[in-house]
Design a protein around this motif. Structure first.
Motif, PDB file in Angstrom:
ATOM      1  N   LYS A 272      10.101  90.414  56.574  1.00 52.58           N
ATOM      2  CA  LYS A 272       9.356  91.070  55.779  1.00 52.58           C
ATOM      3  C   LYS A 272       9.771  90.526  54.055  1.00 52.58           C
ATOM      4  O   LYS A 272      10.966  90.634  54.046  1.00 52.58           O
ATOM      5  CB  LYS A 272       9.571  91.834  55.710  1.00 52.58           C
ATOM      6  CG  LYS A 272       8.192  93.368  55.577  1.00 52.58           C
ATOM      7  CD  LYS A 272       8.449  94.474  55.003  1.00 52.58           C
ATOM      8  CE  LYS A 272       8.469  95.610  55.883  1.00 52.58           C
ATOM      9  NZ  LYS A 272       8.380  96.748  56.468  1.00 52.58           N
ATOM     10  N   ASN A 273       8.580  89.806  53.700  1.00 51.59           N
ATOM     11  CA  ASN A 273       9.017  89.489  52.330  1.00 51.59           C
ATOM     12  C   ASN A 273       8.897  90.364  51.674  1.00 51.59           C
ATOM     13  O   ASN A 273       8.477  91.591  51.684  1.00 51.59           O
ATOM     14  CB  ASN A 273       8.397  88.156  52.248  1.00 51.59           C
ATOM     15  CG  ASN A 273       6.642  88.341  51.839  1.00 51.59           C
ATOM     16  OD1 ASN A 273       6.894  89.502  51.569  1.00 51.59           O
ATOM     17  ND2 ASN A 273       6.031  87.387  51.451  1.00 51.59           N
TER      18      ASN A 273
ATOM     19  N   ASP B 228      17.677  78.797  64.096  1.00 49.87           N
ATOM     20  CA  ASP B 228      16.055  78.102  64.042  1.00 49.87           C
ATOM     21  C   ASP B 228      14.968  78.009  63.209  1.00 49.87           C
ATOM     22  O   ASP B 228      14.482  78.010  62.873  1.00 49.87           O
ATOM     23  CB  ASP B 228      16.127  77.532  65.956  1.00 49.87           C
ATOM     24  CG  ASP B 228      16.761  75.680  66.150  1.00 49.87           C
ATOM     25  OD1 ASP B 228      17.405  75.482  65.119  1.00 49.87           O
ATOM     26  OD2 ASP B 228      17.150  74.935  66.999  1.00 49.87           O
ATOM     27  N   LEU B 229      14.429  79.134  63.835  1.00 51.47           N
ATOM     28  CA  LEU B 229      13.357  80.056  63.228  1.00 51.47           C
ATOM     29  C   LEU B 229      13.638  80.510  62.268  1.00 51.47           C
ATOM     30  O   LEU B 229      12.431  80.355  61.505  1.00 51.47           O
ATOM     31  CB  LEU B 229      13.519  81.435  65.002  1.00 51.47           C
ATOM     32  CG  LEU B 229      13.331  81.333  65.671  1.00 51.47           C
ATOM     33  CD1 LEU B 229      12.876  82.598  66.622  1.00 51.47           C
ATOM     34  CD2 LEU B 229      11.757  80.524  66.345  1.00 51.47           C
ATOM     35  N   LEU B 230      14.734  80.680  61.769  1.00 50.18           N
ATOM     36  CA  LEU B 230      14.726  80.692  60.538  1.00 50.18           C
ATOM     37  C   LEU B 230      14.552  80.121  59.258  1.00 50.18           C
ATOM     38  O   LEU B 230      14.388  80.040  58.432  1.00 50.18           O
ATOM     39  CB  LEU B 230      16.319  81.777  60.320  1.00 50.18           C
ATOM     40  CG  LEU B 230      16.986  82.461  58.844  1.00 50.18           C
ATOM     41  CD1 LEU B 230      15.743  83.369  58.259  1.00 50.18           C
ATOM     42  CD2 LEU B 230      17.662  82.789  59.003  1.00 50.18           C
ATOM     43  N   GLY B 231      15.525  78.932  60.306  1.00 53.85           N
ATOM     44  CA  GLY B 231      15.834  77.865  59.574  1.00 53.85           C
ATOM     45  C   GLY B 231      14.282  77.174  58.874  1.00 53.85           C
ATOM     46  O   GLY B 231      13.452  76.641  57.905  1.00 53.85           O
TER      47      GLY B 231
ATOM     48  N   LEU C 297      13.416  92.028  54.387  1.00 58.19           N
ATOM     49  CA  LEU C 297      13.586  92.813  56.083  1.00 58.19           C
ATOM     50  C   LEU C 297      13.949  92.180  56.902  1.00 58.19           C
ATOM     51  O   LEU C 297      13.036  90.689  56.906  1.00 58.19           O
ATOM     52  CB  LEU C 297      12.750  93.097  56.507  1.00 58.19           C
ATOM     53  CG  LEU C 297      12.763  93.930  57.990  1.00 58.19           C
ATOM     54  CD1 LEU C 297      11.783  95.202  58.340  1.00 58.19           C
ATOM     55  CD2 LEU C 297      11.440  93.005  59.131  1.00 58.19           C
ATOM     56  N   MET C 298      15.146  92.026  57.877  1.00 54.16           N
ATOM     57  CA  MET C 298      14.746  90.541  58.415  1.00 54.16           C
ATOM     58  C   MET C 298      15.443  91.612  59.833  1.00 54.16           C
ATOM     59  O   MET C 298      16.320  92.468  59.927  1.00 54.16           O
ATOM     60  CB  MET C 298      16.450  89.783  58.791  1.00 54.16           C
ATOM     61  CG  MET C 298      16.216  88.480  59.694  1.00 54.16           C
ATOM     62  SD  MET C 298      17.649  87.389  59.274  1.00 54.16           S
ATOM     63  CE  MET C 298      17.369  87.267  58.538  1.00 54.16           C
ATOM     64  N   GLY C 299      14.845  91.341  61.066  1.00 53.02           N
ATOM     65  CA  GLY C 299      15.075  91.541  62.734  1.00 53.02           C
ATOM     66  C   GLY C 299      15.064  90.986  63.785  1.00 53.02           C
ATOM     67  O   GLY C 299      14.442  89.301  63.570  1.00 53.02           O
ATOM     68  N   VAL C 300      15.989  91.425  64.504  1.00 55.70           N
ATOM     69  CA  VAL C 300      16.036  90.242  66.050  1.00 55.70           C
ATOM     70  C   VAL C 300      15.103  91.283  67.000  1.00 55.70           C
ATOM     71  O   VAL C 300      16.147  91.594  67.224  1.00 55.70           O
ATOM     72  CB  VAL C 300      17.641  89.226  66.238  1.00 55.70           C
ATOM     73  CG1 VAL C 300      17.481  88.608  67.417  1.00 55.70           C
ATOM     74  CG2 VAL C 300      17.440  88.823  64.535  1.00 55.70           C
ATOM     75  N   ARG C 301      14.221  89.693  68.131  1.00 61.17           N
ATOM     76  CA  ARG C 301      14.079  91.103  69.364  1.00 61.17           C
ATOM     77  C   ARG C 301      14.164  89.826  70.161  1.00 61.17           C
ATOM     78  O   ARG C 301      14.601  88.409  70.251  1.00 61.17           O
ATOM     79  CB  ARG C 301      12.455  90.824  69.646  1.00 61.17           C
ATOM     80  CG  ARG C 301      12.058  91.602  70.316  1.00 61.17           C
ATOM     81  CD  ARG C 301      10.861  92.060  70.264  1.00 61.17           C
ATOM     82  NE  ARG C 301       9.823  92.084  69.942  1.00 61.17           N
ATOM     83  CZ  ARG C 301       9.173  92.295  68.778  1.00 61.17           C
ATOM     84  NH1 ARG C 301       9.292  93.228  68.546  1.00 61.17           N
ATOM     85  NH2 ARG C 301       8.360  92.312  67.872  1.00 61.17           N
TER      86      ARG C 301
ATOM     87  N   THR D  53       6.433  87.151  62.311  1.00 65.23           N
ATOM     88  CA  THR D  53       7.391  87.036  63.318  1.00 65.23           C
ATOM     89  C   THR D  53       7.073  86.005  63.697  1.00 65.23           C
ATOM     90  O   THR D  53       6.110  85.065  63.570  1.00 65.23           O
ATOM     91  CB  THR D  53       7.281  87.981  64.195  1.00 65.23           C
ATOM     92  OG1 THR D  53       5.358  87.833  64.893  1.00 65.23           O
ATOM     93  CG2 THR D  53       6.949  89.443  64.575  1.00 65.23           C
ATOM     94  N   ARG D  54       8.039  85.400  64.738  1.00 62.62           N
ATOM     95  CA  ARG D  54       8.230  83.398  65.055  1.00 62.62           C
ATOM     96  C   ARG D  54       8.980  83.723  66.497  1.00 62.62           C
ATOM     97  O   ARG D  54      10.098  84.128  66.097  1.00 62.62           O
ATOM     98  CB  ARG D  54       9.032  82.990  64.067  1.00 62.62           C
ATOM     99  CG  ARG D  54       8.046  82.977  62.534  1.00 62.62           C
ATOM    100  CD  ARG D  54       6.975  81.957  62.789  1.00 62.62           C
ATOM    101  NE  ARG D  54       6.206  81.583  61.553  1.00 62.62           N
ATOM    102  CZ  ARG D  54       5.288  82.347  61.276  1.00 62.62           C
ATOM    103  NH1 ARG D  54       5.055  83.307  62.530  1.00 62.62           N
ATOM    104  NH2 ARG D  54       4.581  82.039  60.518  1.00 62.62           N
ATOM    105  N   ALA D  55       8.595  83.014  67.044  1.00 70.16           N
ATOM    106  CA  ALA D  55       8.974  83.334  68.518  1.00 70.16           C
ATOM    107  C   ALA D  55       9.287  82.348  69.207  1.00 70.16           C
ATOM    108  O   ALA D  55       8.505  80.664  69.174  1.00 70.16           O
ATOM    109  CB  ALA D  55       8.382  84.480  69.059  1.00 70.16           C
ATOM    110  N   SER D  56      10.139  82.139  69.778  1.00 69.95           N
ATOM    111  CA  SER D  56      11.312  80.703  70.981  1.00 69.95           C
ATOM    112  C   SER D  56      11.025  81.216  71.823  1.00 69.95           C
ATOM    113  O   SER D  56      12.061  81.681  72.306  1.00 69.95           O
ATOM    114  CB  SER D  56      11.775  79.805  69.758  1.00 69.95           C
ATOM    115  OG  SER D  56      12.040  78.777  70.842  1.00 69.95           O
ATOM    116  N   THR D  57      11.042  80.974  73.495  1.00 75.69           N
ATOM    117  CA  THR D  57      11.287  80.767  74.647  1.00 75.69           C
ATOM    118  C   THR D  57      12.073  80.026  75.330  1.00 75.69           C
ATOM    119  O   THR D  57      11.437  78.968  75.082  1.00 75.69           O
ATOM    120  CB  THR D  57      10.251  81.321  74.972  1.00 75.69           C
ATOM    121  OG1 THR D  57      10.318  80.535  76.175  1.00 75.69           O
ATOM    122  CG2 THR D  57       9.325  81.725  74.781  1.00 75.69           C
TER     123      THR D  57
END
Length: 865
Positions: free
Chosen positions: A454-455, A483-486, A501-505, A462-466
């Motif tokens: 959240k800026n 990677d996602l953050l980068g 805010l930062m979150g990881v799921r 949200t950015r996801a990678s499976t």
DNA sequence: CGGATCGAC
DNA sequence: CTATGTCGATCCG
């Protein structure tokens, strides 16, 4: 922003304030009135980044509404009539299946956190208090609410509303303890009760009430708490249970008037034993007993609702709060009376957005919701409008579904602005560490990692990678998350990413079975394997080494063991990259490079992953993007139990479909039957713990429901049946059923059914028989076949509707893929077993055990009369 | 599958 | 100064 909402017009803007929950202020003498409250909030809010974002979101909702209104304009009278007919078929069916035989109770602790804090600190009594922080309040007591101080309001604004407000910090341990005490009571009335958070629960007391009828008085006798700790407050708290619905005042002395307590069962309350009270056998009495016991045990009050289903019970408990209860008798009319003027916003599942959209259509109450059912079926998705119909009929789930397995786990944190990439990475790692710990507690591994940001303008991304191999350790998760953050940091470069805010799921958990195979295969088989690409599936060494900053972070117990294990699975060429990454990270400007480098690693992993893989046992080529499946294949080969052709693993993963289509009776049965068959099939081949997790009672109940329904729906007798049958005959099986888990299948099926694209997805050789006129259609074109069916159907419909032939037809539309004209979808899912939805609150009621014949001859028009 | 949104506590 | 955290569901692309 401006103006009032113009009903029927697109620019419907309630203003941000209304969304902040200030509609019902019961202004007491010392409180503030609504306007005053709004004014203060607006002053505190105006111009903030938060507010700007709220306005933006508001605009988005307005645009949605505008689109909806445009859609509405295009609807023709014919479409509406058709929809009306269709929806009313459903209404009749639902009405026939209305089940009033359960007694569901919703218990809701009054201002829970605040009440606990007041109990434990008498100084706080009589004062306005809220629990939470300057940034966010979780709840407030009733005194504070008079000033407009409410849950989900930031503390600093609450302070402006109520300068004397005391803000108490959260103390979850305490609330958890109290909650446990309450639950100990609840479990006596329903061992399968369903807690919803710490302060709420649903109970199904149907069985309890049956047994209770035969109970001697002594089992219904309870004593006032005379313990010293409670003694001092006895008059104020202990005996404050009041029963509004009995016309009881909130007299501090409980049960002083015996006659008032002799309600419908006219039981004489026996007070012969000092300091005790006997409760009756009715539902009300049982619930009073529950509330009494809760108060005696915890010194806290609860409100309760009693009704034939969860949705009603929940709304009921809201009626007489605080410290009251309310019951809806198990009669159709009582239900409808309750629903009639109820604002839709009170309905669980209808939030502020849905409220606003419906309001734009002139819908505020549940009766209006019912009146507009046809229109709604054209404007909203299948799931939505069916939910609306359920609501307006007062239907809800009549049993408490067990919580399924968890689907995701996450952690997130809000902080004052962080804009340095280095800090962001280490924060990310910290989140991964926390998350990994939590995952480990439940022994979970997941395949997709989602990063949430959240800026500082409150915009959320949200950015996801499976990934192919499931992750669970800090290192594994972080490898993906960084990677996602980068990528995100890059996307705004050269500007810094300014986040609050930062979150990881982690989601996409392995089923029990997959876990089993993963263990066996990865550790025993792949580890011993040499050259194949699987060796690179595991991420590199601990990324902790990237951050000298974190290197002193407490090493976790088996850190070295894990590391060694990771290294074993690790490919040689990771090390160089690692070192490069380490150097680069500490170079401020080169986060892009860092990402690139680390990306290389993952790209390497990905590209080297055998898309096609030759099984070393059976020597057949296997291709899959799912490691666990490959492993399973190998294991099955190794075990010699693998039956060739049945569990072929392919890229498209349609093996399950093929297998299921082999079943002879499959296509001719209706969906419910299919489901049963399929369920049998699945649980037969699959020993996963997830299936066996279901308690016996639960699964048998499910089964009876299903067979009951199939029985009822054998012969098509009306149009909706014909349409349904049509779907049955022609519908081929869903394309992808990739998971073995039963409940996942449910979900998949639902998704497939709902998607119109799978409808007449005929295979080349299938003969299409029109389900309406029964003639064979020799066409390979689905479009023309659908058109034919539609014409047939419309003929039938219009005959029923107006007795006139010919009717402008609408082809199963693809251009308007949703809503309008979605006839097939509506009828199709009529057949879905009801109550499959998780959220309990919005599910339809289940089919009653004895499907009773249509007794009530009510007409739709007189419905709410 | 990924991303955004909604809704509940 | 100062506007949460966690989860499931749904819809769309």
């Amino acid at each position: 922003m401006d103006d009032m909402n113009k009903v029927g017009n697109s620019s419907c803007n309630d203003g941000v304030l209304l969304r902040m929950g200030l509609n019902d202020n019961k202004a007491g003498m010392q409180g503030l009135d609504k306007d005053k409250i709004n004014k203060i909030i607006m002053e505190a809010t105006k111009g903030s980044r938060f507010y700007e974002n709220e306005l933006k979101k508001d605009q988005q909702v307005n645009q949605r509404i505008e689109k909806m209104m445009q859609l509405k304009e295009k609807i023709t009278t014919q479409q509406l009539l058709k929809a009306q007919l269709q929806v009313d078929k459903l209404v009749i069916e639902l009405e026939q299946n209305r089940n009033l035989s359960s007694t569901i109770v919703h218990i809701d602790m009054d201002a829970f956190y605040a009440a606990v804090e007041m109990r434990d600190n008498p100084e706080l009594k009589e004062k306005p208090i809220a629990v939470g922080s300057m940034s966010m309040l979780s709840t407030s007591n009733y005194h504070a609410r008079r000033f407009g101080v409410r849950a989900a309001m930031p503390g600093f604004i609450a302070k402006k509303l109520c300068p004397h407000l005391t803000i108490v910090p959260l103390n979850f341990e305490k609330y958890g303890k109290v909650s446990k005490e309450v639950r100990e009571i609840l479990t006596e009335y329903d061992p399968n009760f369903m807690p919803m958070g710490l302060d709420e629960a649903y109970l199904n007391i149907t069985e309890h009430l049956e047994e209770r009828l035969n109970w001697p008085e002594d089992k219904r006798r309870f004593f006032f708490n005379t313990e010293s700790s409670a003694e001092k407050d006895k008059d104020d708290i202990n005996m404050s249970v009041k029963f509004n619905e009995d016309g009881y005042s909130s007299s501090p002395v409980l049960f002083e008037d015996n006659t008032a307590l002799m309600d419908d069962h006219s039981e004489q309350r026996d007070q012969s034993v000092e300091n005790s009270v006997v409760f009756g056998t009715s539902a009300e009495e049982a619930v009073k007993e529950i509330r009494f016991r809760i108060e005696q045990k915890t010194q806290l009050t609860a409100s309760a609702g009693i009704a034939p289903n969860t949705m009603l019970a929940k709304m009921c408990s809201d009626r007489n709060k605080p410290n009251g209860q309310c019951r809806i008798a198990p009669e159709r009319q009582a239900v409808l009376d309750f629903i009639k003027d109820l604002p839709i916003r009170k309905v669980p599942g209808i939030g502020k957005v849905t409220e606003k959209m419906l309001k734009a259509l002139g819908i505020v109450t549940c009766s209006e919701l019912y009146q507009q059912r046809a229109l709604l079926s054209l404007l909203f998705s299948e799931a939505s409008w069916r939910n609306f119909v359920d609501i307006s009929l007062g239907l809800g789930s009549t049993h408490l579904e067990k919580d399924g397995e968890r689907k995701s786990m996450s952690t997130e944190r809000t902080f004052s602005e962080i804009n340095k990439a280095e800090d962001q990475y280490s924060l990310c790692q910290e989140l991964c560490r926390d998350l990994a710990q939590d995952l480990q507690k439940e022994g979970l591994k997941g395949k997709t990692v989602t990063l949430k940001l959240k800026n500082v303008n409150f915009e959320v991304k949200t950015r996801a990678s499976t990934v192919l191999s499931s992750v669970s350790t800090e290192e594994e998760i972080f490898a993906v998350a960084k990677d996602l953050l980068g990528t995100e940091i890059d996307s705004v470069a050269p500007h810094p990413l300014r986040i609050r805010l930062m979150g990881v799921r982690v989601s996409g958990f392995l089923s029990e079975e997959e876990k089993k195979y993963q263990q066996k295969s990865i550790t025993s088989f792949l580890k011993s394997g040499k050259e194949n690409g699987f060796l690179r599936l595991q991420p590199g060494k601990s990324d902790q080494e990237y951050f000298t900053k974190n290197s002193e972070a407490s090493p976790r117990g088996s850190f070295f063991d894990k590391k060694r294990a990771a290294r074993q699975l690790n490919s040689e060429n990771l090390s160089p990259n690692e070192t490069v990454g380490k150097q680069l990270l500490h170079d401020r400007k080169s986060s892009a490079n860092f990402v690139e480098e680390t990306k290389k690693v993952t790209d390497l992993q990905n590209s080297n992953l055998c898309k096609i893989f030759t099984c070393p046992v059976c020597f057949e080529e296997q291709s899959s993007n799912n490691l666990e499946e490959l492993n399973r294949h190998i294991d099955e080969c190794l075990n010699g139990t693998f039956v060739k052709g049945t569990v072929e693993i392919s890229e498209n993963d349609n093996s399950r479909e093929n297998m299921l289509n082999l079943l002879p009776h499959f296509k001719n049965e209706n969906v419910d039957e299919c489901q049963k068959t399929k369920t049998d099939q699945l649980s037969g081949t699959d020993q996963s713990a997830s299936t066996s997790d279901n308690s016996a009672s639960n699964s048998t109940e499910k089964f009876t429901q299903i067979s009951d329904k199939t029985h009822r729906e054998k012969q098509p007798s009306n149009l909706s049946d014909i349409a349904r049958n049509m779907c049955m005959k022609q519908r081929l099986f869903p394309k992808r059923i990739s998971q073995d888990k039963e409940d996942h299948f449910e979900k998949t099926k639902h998704a497939e059914v709902t998607s119109s694209s799978c409808f007449f997805e005929a295979q080349e050789d299938s003969v299409l028989v029109c389900p309406v006129c029964n003639s064979e259609q020799k066409t390979t074109s689905l479009v023309s076949f659908n058109r034919h069916v539609d014409v047939c159907l419309n003929k039938g419909l219009i005959q029923e509707l107006t007795k006139k032939p010919d009717f402008p037809t609408k082809v199963y539309n693809t251009e308007n893929s949703n809503r309008v004209g979605g006839f097939s979808r509506g009828q199709q899912s009529t057949n879905l077993p009801q109550g499959t939805k998780r959220s309990g609150l919005t599910t339809s009621q289940s089919v009653s055990k004895k499907a009773k014949p249509c007794n009530s001859k009510h007409t739709i028009e007189t419905f709410f009369k």
